[in-house]
Design an enzyme around this catalytic site. Structure first.
Site, mmCIF file in Angstrom:
data_model
loop_
_atom_site.group_PDB
_atom_site.id
_atom_site.type_symbol
_atom_site.label_atom_id
_atom_site.label_comp_id
_atom_site.label_asym_id
_atom_site.label_seq_id
_atom_site.Cartn_x
_atom_site.Cartn_y
_atom_site.Cartn_z
ATOM 1 N N SER A 1 -3.940 -15.592 -9.034
ATOM 2 C CA SER A 1 -3.655 -15.045 -10.362
ATOM 3 C C SER A 1 -2.504 -15.795 -11.025
ATOM 4 C CB SER A 1 -3.278 -13.563 -10.252
ATOM 5 O OG SER A 1 -2.769 -13.131 -11.506
ATOM 6 N N HIS B 1 -7.790 -16.540 -11.532
ATOM 7 C CA HIS B 1 -7.759 -15.160 -12.025
ATOM 8 C C HIS B 1 -6.751 -15.055 -13.172
ATOM 9 C CE1 HIS B 1 -8.499 -10.832 -11.403
ATOM 10 N NE2 HIS B 1 -7.203 -10.649 -11.633
ATOM 11 N N ASP C 1 -5.025 -12.416 -15.831
ATOM 12 C CA ASP C 1 -4.750 -11.001 -16.076
ATOM 13 C C ASP C 1 -4.275 -10.764 -17.500
ATOM 14 O OD1 ASP C 1 -5.204 -9.681 -13.520
ATOM 15 O OD2 ASP C 1 -3.564 -10.926 -12.774
ATOM 16 N N MET D 1 -3.203 -8.100 -20.347
ATOM 17 C CA MET D 1 -2.695 -6.722 -20.459
ATOM 18 C C MET D 1 -2.264 -6.444 -21.890
ATOM 19 S SD MET D 1 -0.239 -6.707 -17.125
ATOM 20 C CE MET D 1 -0.802 -7.342 -15.551
ATOM 21 N N HIS E 1 -9.619 -10.786 -16.129
ATOM 22 C CA HIS E 1 -9.483 -9.353 -15.828
ATOM 23 C C HIS E 1 -8.812 -8.698 -17.023
ATOM 24 C CE1 HIS E 1 -7.319 -6.225 -12.989
ATOM 25 N NE2 HIS E 1 -8.167 -5.646 -13.819
ATOM 26 N N MET F 1 -7.215 -5.820 -18.733
ATOM 27 C CA MET F 1 -6.568 -4.516 -18.605
ATOM 28 C C MET F 1 -6.210 -4.077 -20.018
ATOM 29 S SD MET F 1 -4.414 -5.424 -15.202
ATOM 30 C CE MET F 1 -4.735 -7.168 -15.414
ATOM 31 N N MET G 1 -8.825 -2.166 -7.584
ATOM 32 C CA MET G 1 -7.374 -2.347 -7.708
ATOM 33 C C MET G 1 -6.709 -1.748 -6.471
ATOM 34 S SD MET G 1 -6.530 -3.972 -10.548
ATOM 35 C CE MET G 1 -4.868 -3.993 -9.907
ATOM 36 N N GLY H 1 -0.831 -3.555 -13.863
ATOM 37 C CA GLY H 1 0.251 -3.720 -14.836
ATOM 38 C C GLY H 1 1.279 -4.744 -14.408
ATOM 39 N N PHE H 2 1.454 -4.888 -13.111
ATOM 40 C CA PHE H 2 2.512 -5.775 -12.632
ATOM 41 C C PHE H 2 2.076 -6.500 -11.367
ATOM 42 C CE2 PHE H 2 4.264 -2.141 -14.797
ATOM 43 C CZ PHE H 2 5.070 -2.732 -15.757
ATOM 44 N N GLY H 3 2.568 -7.723 -11.211
ATOM 45 C CA GLY H 3 2.382 -8.432 -9.959
ATOM 46 C C GLY H 3 3.440 -7.991 -8.956
ATOM 47 N N GLY H 4 3.268 -8.399 -7.722
ATOM 48 C CA GLY H 4 4.299 -8.201 -6.708
ATOM 49 C C GLY H 4 4.463 -6.772 -6.217
ATOM 50 N N ASP I 1 -7.657 -6.719 -5.704
ATOM 51 C CA ASP I 1 -6.606 -7.237 -6.581
ATOM 52 C C ASP I 1 -5.334 -6.398 -6.433
ATOM 53 O OD1 ASP I 1 -5.147 -8.384 -8.594
ATOM 54 O OD2 ASP I 1 -6.572 -7.924 -10.199
ATOM 55 N N GLY I 2 -4.281 -7.045 -5.912
ATOM 56 C CA GLY I 2 -2.967 -6.401 -5.837
ATOM 57 C C GLY I 2 -2.430 -6.343 -4.417
ATOM 58 N N GLY I 3 -1.315 -7.021 -4.202
ATOM 59 C CA GLY I 3 -0.666 -6.968 -2.895
ATOM 60 C C GLY I 3 -1.444 -7.651 -1.778
ATOM 61 N N GLY J 1 -1.558 -13.201 -6.340
ATOM 62 C CA GLY J 1 -0.557 -13.695 -7.286
ATOM 63 C C GLY J 1 0.671 -14.180 -6.558
HETATM 64 C C1 DX5 Z 1 -2.027 -6.446 -11.504
HETATM 65 C C2 DX5 Z 1 -2.910 -7.664 -11.643
HETATM 66 C C3 DX5 Z 1 -3.001 -8.528 -10.433
HETATM 67 C C4 DX5 Z 1 -1.737 -9.159 -10.035
HETATM 68 C C5 DX5 Z 1 -1.785 -9.420 -8.550
HETATM 69 O O1 DX5 Z 1 -2.130 -5.662 -12.623
HETATM 70 O O2 DX5 Z 1 -4.226 -7.293 -11.950
HETATM 71 O O3 DX5 Z 1 -4.001 -9.531 -10.576
HETATM 72 O O4 DX5 Z 1 -1.511 -10.344 -10.724
HETATM 73 O O5 DX5 Z 1 -0.541 -9.838 -8.205
HETATM 74 P P1 DX5 Z 1 0.030 -9.750 -6.738
HETATM 75 O O6 DX5 Z 1 -0.901 -10.557 -5.871
HETATM 76 O O7 DX5 Z 1 1.384 -10.345 -6.879
HETATM 77 O O8 DX5 Z 1 0.030 -8.300 -6.352
HETATM 78 ZN ZN ZN Z 2 -6.084 -8.887 -11.894
#
Ligand code: DX5
Ligand code: ZN
Length: 221
Positions: free
Chosen positions: A8, A33, A35, A37, A66, A68, A137, A142-145, A175-177, A197
């Site tokens: 991502s 990917h 994202d 938002m 993606h 959102m 999800m 909404g956020f990475g990490g 997607d996520g973590g 990401g």
């Molecule tokens: C969250 C995004 C994810 C995000 C994943 O809203 O949809 O795609 O970028 O990031 P990581 O891998 O850092 O959780």
């Molecule tokens: Zn995503």
């Protein structure tokens, strides 16, 4: 099917986006990917159409977009024109999901439906045969990490079971973590596309991080 890796760019260095996209071109990533938002569906604004177009200018791999955003029907053609190969919308953001999915397919894109962590797999029963991909999800979008939510494993198993009877070719994207610490377990549960990401872009060697995600299933073979 061998699983796919979709890094991502939300975790990329936006001031060096060309450099980071070119790095992904050289990597073992399958898709890129993207994202998007809107600050309404999710409590964050990432970037929009001009940035997707800029990514597309340099990317040699399909853009996995993606969305959102609320009511994504308004922007499907625009994202296709900006370079999207896959368009994923949220079930929670669409009033007429069947219409939206077919509008994406009519544009020639792969159609994906994303589920928030609280949304049950059972709600997919009457749409699963129409889609190319379900994105589960594994954090609140909404956020990475953010930290991976363990209930995701159960949802992957349920989705895999539903897919076996209704859509055996389904892409099951998580997607996520996601990182090397859980990739093998996700694949074992039934996932076949992993979004990553921070585990790629914060790694000391991003290319190597993509390679180890790509090889993750060796651990469960
Ligand atoms: C969250 C995004 C994810 C995000 C994943 O809203 O949809 O795609 O970028 O990031 P990581 O891998 O850092 O959780
Ligand atoms: Zn995503």
């Amino acid at each position: 099917m061998k699983h796919l890796i979709a890094p991502s760019v939300l975790a990329a260095d936006f001031a060096n986006l060309q450099r980071d996209v070119e790095m992904l071109n050289r990597s073992e990533a399958d898709w890129i990917h993207v994202d998007v938002m809107d600050g309404m569906f999710v409590p964050n604004i990432s970037f929009g159409l001009p940035v997707v177009e800029a990514i597309q200018k340099h990317a040699t791999k399909p853009l996995d977009v993606h969305l959102m955003i609320n009511d994504p029907d308004r922007y499907l053609t625009a994202f296709k024109n900006a370079g999207a190969a896959n368009i994923t919308v949220h079930l929670e953001a669409c009033t007429h999901l069947h219409r939206t999915v077919h509008a994406i397919k009519d544009l020639g894109c792969l159609a994906g439906v994303a589920l928030n962590p609280h949304t049950p797999i059972s709600l997919l029963e009457d749409i699963i045969a129409d889609v190319d991909m379900i994105l589960i999800m594994s954090v609140n979008p909404g956020f990475g990490g953010q930290r991976f939510i363990a209930n995701t494993y159960k949802k992957i198993v349920q989705l895999k079971q539903l897919a076996m009877s209704s859509n055996p070719e389904l892409y099951i994207e998580i997607d996520g973590g996601v990182g090397t610490y859980n990739a093998a377990q996700l694949i074992a549960a039934g996932a076949n596309v992993l979004v990553a990401g921070n585990s790629v872009f914060s790694a000391p060697d991003a290319l190597a991080a993509v390679t180890s995600l790509k090889q993750a299933n060796n651990l469960v073979a």
